[in-house]
Enzyme design. Structure first.
Site, PDB file in Angstrom:
ATOM      1  N   ASP A 250       0.958  -1.232  -0.086  1.00 16.59           N
ATOM      2  CA  ASP A 250       0.107  -0.039  -0.028  1.00 16.59           C
ATOM      3  C   ASP A 250       0.845   1.203   0.084  1.00 16.59           C
ATOM      4  O   ASP A 250       1.976   1.058   0.235  1.00 16.59           O
ATOM      5  CB  ASP A 250      -0.610   0.028   1.257  1.00 16.59           C
ATOM      6  N   LYS A 272      -3.470   2.849  -2.163  1.00 17.95           N
ATOM      7  CA  LYS A 272      -4.560   3.252  -1.966  1.00 17.95           C
ATOM      8  C   LYS A 272      -4.631   4.644  -1.562  1.00 17.95           C
ATOM      9  O   LYS A 272      -3.771   5.171  -0.588  1.00 17.95           O
ATOM     10  CB  LYS A 272      -5.359   2.607  -0.832  1.00 17.95           C
ATOM     11  N   GLY A 303      -0.454  -1.308   5.849  1.00 18.13           N
ATOM     12  CA  GLY A 303      -0.053  -0.333   7.033  1.00 18.13           C
ATOM     13  C   GLY A 303      -0.751  -0.789   8.188  1.00 18.13           C
ATOM     14  O   GLY A 303      -2.263  -1.130   8.175  1.00 18.13           O
ATOM     15  N   ASP A 305      -2.411  -2.215  11.174  1.00 19.60           N
ATOM     16  CA  ASP A 305      -3.038  -3.721  11.489  1.00 19.60           C
ATOM     17  C   ASP A 305      -3.965  -4.079  10.433  1.00 19.60           C
ATOM     18  O   ASP A 305      -4.597  -3.170   9.879  1.00 19.60           O
ATOM     19  CB  ASP A 305      -3.659  -3.904  12.786  1.00 19.60           C
ATOM     20  N   ILE A 308      -7.709  -3.891  11.072  1.00 19.51           N
ATOM     21  CA  ILE A 308      -8.464  -2.345  11.640  1.00 19.51           C
ATOM     22  C   ILE A 308      -8.385  -1.465  10.280  1.00 19.51           C
ATOM     23  O   ILE A 308      -7.449  -1.071  10.034  1.00 19.51           O
ATOM     24  CB  ILE A 308      -7.428  -2.053  12.625  1.00 19.51           C
ATOM     25  N   THR A 333      -1.402  -0.898  15.240  1.00 18.08           N
ATOM     26  CA  THR A 333      -2.213  -0.067  14.556  1.00 18.08           C
ATOM     27  C   THR A 333      -2.034   1.240  14.612  1.00 18.08           C
ATOM     28  O   THR A 333      -1.314   1.842  15.694  1.00 18.08           O
ATOM     29  CB  THR A 333      -3.687  -0.453  15.008  1.00 18.08           C
ATOM     30  N   ALA A 334      -2.414   2.317  13.851  1.00 12.56           N
ATOM     31  CA  ALA A 334      -1.936   3.699  13.967  1.00 12.56           C
ATOM     32  C   ALA A 334      -2.494   4.328  15.189  1.00 12.56           C
ATOM     33  O   ALA A 334      -1.707   4.986  15.733  1.00 12.56           O
ATOM     34  CB  ALA A 334      -2.593   4.369  13.060  1.00 12.56           C
ATOM     35  N   MET A 385      -8.633   8.512   9.068  1.00 10.95           N
ATOM     36  CA  MET A 385      -9.119   8.893   7.846  1.00 10.95           C
ATOM     37  C   MET A 385     -10.072  10.264   8.049  1.00 10.95           C
ATOM     38  O   MET A 385     -10.903  10.348   7.618  1.00 10.95           O
ATOM     39  CB  MET A 385      -9.779   8.031   7.091  1.00 10.95           C
ATOM     40  N   GLY A 414       2.607   9.752  12.249  1.00 13.26           N
ATOM     41  CA  GLY A 414       2.930   9.300  13.693  1.00 13.26           C
ATOM     42  C   GLY A 414       3.985   8.172  13.317  1.00 13.26           C
ATOM     43  O   GLY A 414       4.105   7.276  12.773  1.00 13.26           O
TER      44      GLY A 414
HETATM   45  N1  SAH Z   1      -4.707  -0.537   9.065  1.00 12.48           N
HETATM   46  C1  SAH Z   1      -4.419   0.623   9.377  1.00 12.48           C
HETATM   47  C2  SAH Z   1      -5.492   1.690   9.048  1.00 12.48           C
HETATM   48  C3  SAH Z   1      -5.551   2.160   7.644  1.00 12.48           C
HETATM   49  S1  SAH Z   1      -6.796   3.501   7.256  1.00 12.48           S
HETATM   50  C4  SAH Z   1      -4.066   0.737  10.866  1.00 12.48           C
HETATM   51  O1  SAH Z   1      -4.360  -0.189  11.565  1.00 12.48           O
HETATM   52  O2  SAH Z   1      -3.423   1.654  11.265  1.00 12.48           O
HETATM   53  C5  SAH Z   1      -5.713   4.673   6.803  1.00 12.48           C
HETATM   54  C6  SAH Z   1      -5.716   5.880   8.158  1.00 12.48           C
HETATM   55  O3  SAH Z   1      -4.787   5.230   9.073  1.00 12.48           O
HETATM   56  C7  SAH Z   1      -4.972   7.045   7.685  1.00 12.48           C
HETATM   57  O4  SAH Z   1      -5.819   7.838   7.099  1.00 12.48           O
HETATM   58  C8  SAH Z   1      -4.745   7.668   9.026  1.00 12.48           C
HETATM   59  O5  SAH Z   1      -5.968   8.158   9.556  1.00 12.48           O
HETATM   60  C9  SAH Z   1      -4.304   6.374   9.837  1.00 12.48           C
HETATM   61  N2  SAH Z   1      -2.832   6.166   9.821  1.00 12.48           N
HETATM   62  C10 SAH Z   1      -1.938   5.110   9.223  1.00 12.48           C
HETATM   63  N3  SAH Z   1      -0.597   5.372   9.564  1.00 12.48           N
HETATM   64  C11 SAH Z   1      -0.699   6.666  10.242  1.00 12.48           C
HETATM   65  C12 SAH Z   1       0.541   7.272  10.745  1.00 12.48           C
HETATM   66  N4  SAH Z   1       1.635   7.000  10.592  1.00 12.48           N
HETATM   67  N5  SAH Z   1       0.277   8.230  11.471  1.00 12.48           N
HETATM   68  C13 SAH Z   1      -0.936   9.089  11.401  1.00 12.48           C
HETATM   69  N6  SAH Z   1      -2.148   8.180  10.951  1.00 12.48           N
HETATM   70  C14 SAH Z   1      -1.931   6.828  10.383  1.00 12.48           C
END
Ligand code: SAH
Length: 463
Positions: A250, A272, A303, A305, A308, A333-334, A385, A414
């Site tokens: 991704d 995406k 990215g 998890d 999630i 997860t983020a 998001m 982050g």
């Molecule tokens: N599966 C991922 C989420 C995917 S949706 C997880 O578990 O983290 C994508 C969203 O995740 C982004 O729009 C943002 O809101 C968040 N995100 C992912 N990585 C991030 C990061 N390093 N810093 C801030 N937000 C992040």
């Protein structure tokens, strides 16, 4: 990359070393280990070199360096304490396109000598490109402790069986898998415990009894790569990344993490973006099935998890229907990653007893969420998001009864070196975002816990 690492065959090749002191002696002993035919130029030699010259192990040309000594040499090393001689060696070698290294003078080197971990025939070389020999040595010391001494014997065993395995298994994919199992399994364990004969017998038995069809079975690894910092990968993620044949990744997966995927794996970008999909979801699902059916080990790297807000469930549903094997590896997860690296505990006995994760993606220009559920007291709300809909989300929460002064934070990228944290309140966060150039991905955290950021923030890259 400033230098391309290569391993050079020096057996019986003429190499010139200029200098006769202790440092030259160290280089000479290294060259002799590689089987080079060493000629030494120096007015006088230290004891150990004099001894080697006396025994005929090296050829000694007494006196100063002269250009014609370079004739026929494949490599030159200068280790004198005379700057003019060193420069002269460097320049004459360069003119003749002979690789040259002047000890301790990076500007006079066309190649550098790495620190090495020698488990011949296995060889690991570490270089800092001349930036910090100490760092190189420390890294080498660490590697020394984790690479078993018996790797050399394991490699020798593999070498002896290379041809029989080649004859037995026709496809390269089968051979690779066969060797991976051998090298990570019982055969290797036997070598480590010095039972070489048993190891050899077991290896022969494995060759005779291996099931060819099992060796080309495709599988999918759905792996969470975490929020950005490669240190947050799990061990299992790393292991599967190292054995994949192809990787689908991704936009959220940074290059530093992709670098850890097996070099030979094909990389397919299925990035995406909000409302823009480089490859449509159905196509990704189908691609996973097709590649696995070709017998490939497919790494689906996502990215955070995969379960999630990652559509991981949709991607493996098709695999389950087709009877294709898969594993799911959780990632940080983020919400967890950003909260930790921003110093914002998502729950805290004084402020929040629960935490809720929601997606703030815009649909038809608005955000459709269960607002009543989100406005509960003593609860932290994390919005994925949520950047485009930020103002709508904050306004809606206020409309449903949350105080306009409720602390809120936006964490950009982050856990990475580009992390930025903006803190404010529900009624002013959107202004902060408008005033600063904010880049995706961002995560929105709302709740009393955000007020702890000032005291607990610890990760301040680039300061
Ligand atoms: N599966 C991922 C989420 C995917 S949706 C997880 O578990 O983290 C994508 C969203 O995740 C982004 O729009 C943002 O809101 C968040 N995100 C992912 N990585 C991030 C990061 N390093 N810093 C801030 N937000 C992040």
């Amino acid at each position: 990359m400033d230098y391309l690492p290569i391993f050079i065959k020096l057996k019986d090749q003429p190499v010139l070393v200029v200098g006769g002191g202790a440092i030259a002696a160290r280089k000479v002993s290294l060259l002799l280990r590689a089987g080079a035919s060493v000629t030494l130029v120096a007015p006088k030699l230290c004891d150990s070199l004099a001894k080697q010259a006396g025994e005929g192990l090296v050829q000694h040309l007494p006196g100063m360096f002269a250009v014609d000594q370079l004739a026929g040499c494949v490599l030159v090393i200068a280790a004198t304490d005379d700057a003019d001689t060193n420069t002269q060696v460097y320049e004459s070698a360069r003119q003749r396109n002979i690789p040259v290294n002047v000890v301790d003078a990076p500007e006079l080197c066309s190649f550098v000598l790495p620190s090495i971990i020698d488990r011949s025939p296995v060889m690991v070389a570490v270089s800092t490109g001349g930036a910090s020999p100490t760092l190189g040595r420390l890294l080498r010391a660490r590697l020394e402790t984790i690479i078993p001494a018996s790797y050399g014997r394991l490699a020798e065993l593999a070498r002896r069986f290379r041809q029989p395995v080649k004859d037995r298994f026709k496809s390269m994919a089968q051979r690779r898998r066969f060797w991976e199992e051998v090298i990570q399994g019982q055969v290797a364990e036997l070598v480590y415990s010095n039972k070489d004969l048993q190891a050899e017998q077991l290896l022969q038995q494995a060759i005779d009894t291996a099931d060819d069809s099992q060796l080309v079975k495709g599988e999918v690894y759905l792996v969470g790569a975490g929020p950005g910092d490669p240190d947050l990968l799990t061990f299992r993620a790393l292991r599967l990344m190292q054995q994949a044949d192809v990787v689908l990744y991704d936009r959220l997966v940074p290059p530093q993490i992709l670098d850890l995927v097996r070099r030979e794996a094909d990389q397919i970008y299925v990035g995406k973006k909000r409302s823009f999909h480089a490859v449509r979801q159905e196509e990704i699902n189908q691609l996973l099935i097709d590649l696995a059916k070709q017998g490939k080990r497919v790494l689906r790297l996502k990215g955070g998890d995969p379960f999630i807000f990652g559509r991981g469930g949709e991607e493996i549903a098709g695999l389950a229907d087709e009877g294709i094997g898969f594993q799911v590896v959780p990632g940080v997860t983020a919400a967890a990653g950003c909260a930790s690296y921003a110093g914002i505990p998502l729950t805290h006995r004084d402020y929040a007893q629960s935490v809720i994760f929601v997606t703030g993606q815009l649909q038809d220009g608005t955000v459709d969420l269960e607002w009543q559920t989100l406005v509960q007291p003593r609860q932290t709300v994390v919005v994925y998001m949520g950047l485009a809909g930020l103002k709508i989300i904050c306004d809606k929460l206020i409309e449903h009864g949350v105080s306009p002064t409720m602390p809120a934070a936006l964490v950009q990228q982050g856990t990475t070196r580009s992390q930025r944290v903006f803190t404010g309140t529900l009624d002013n966060l959107h202004q902060l975002v408008a005033e600063n150039e904010v880049h995706a991905p961002t995560l929105l955290i709302i709740g009393e816990v955000v007020s702890l950021h000032d005291r607990l923030s610890w990760f301040n890259p680039n300061t």
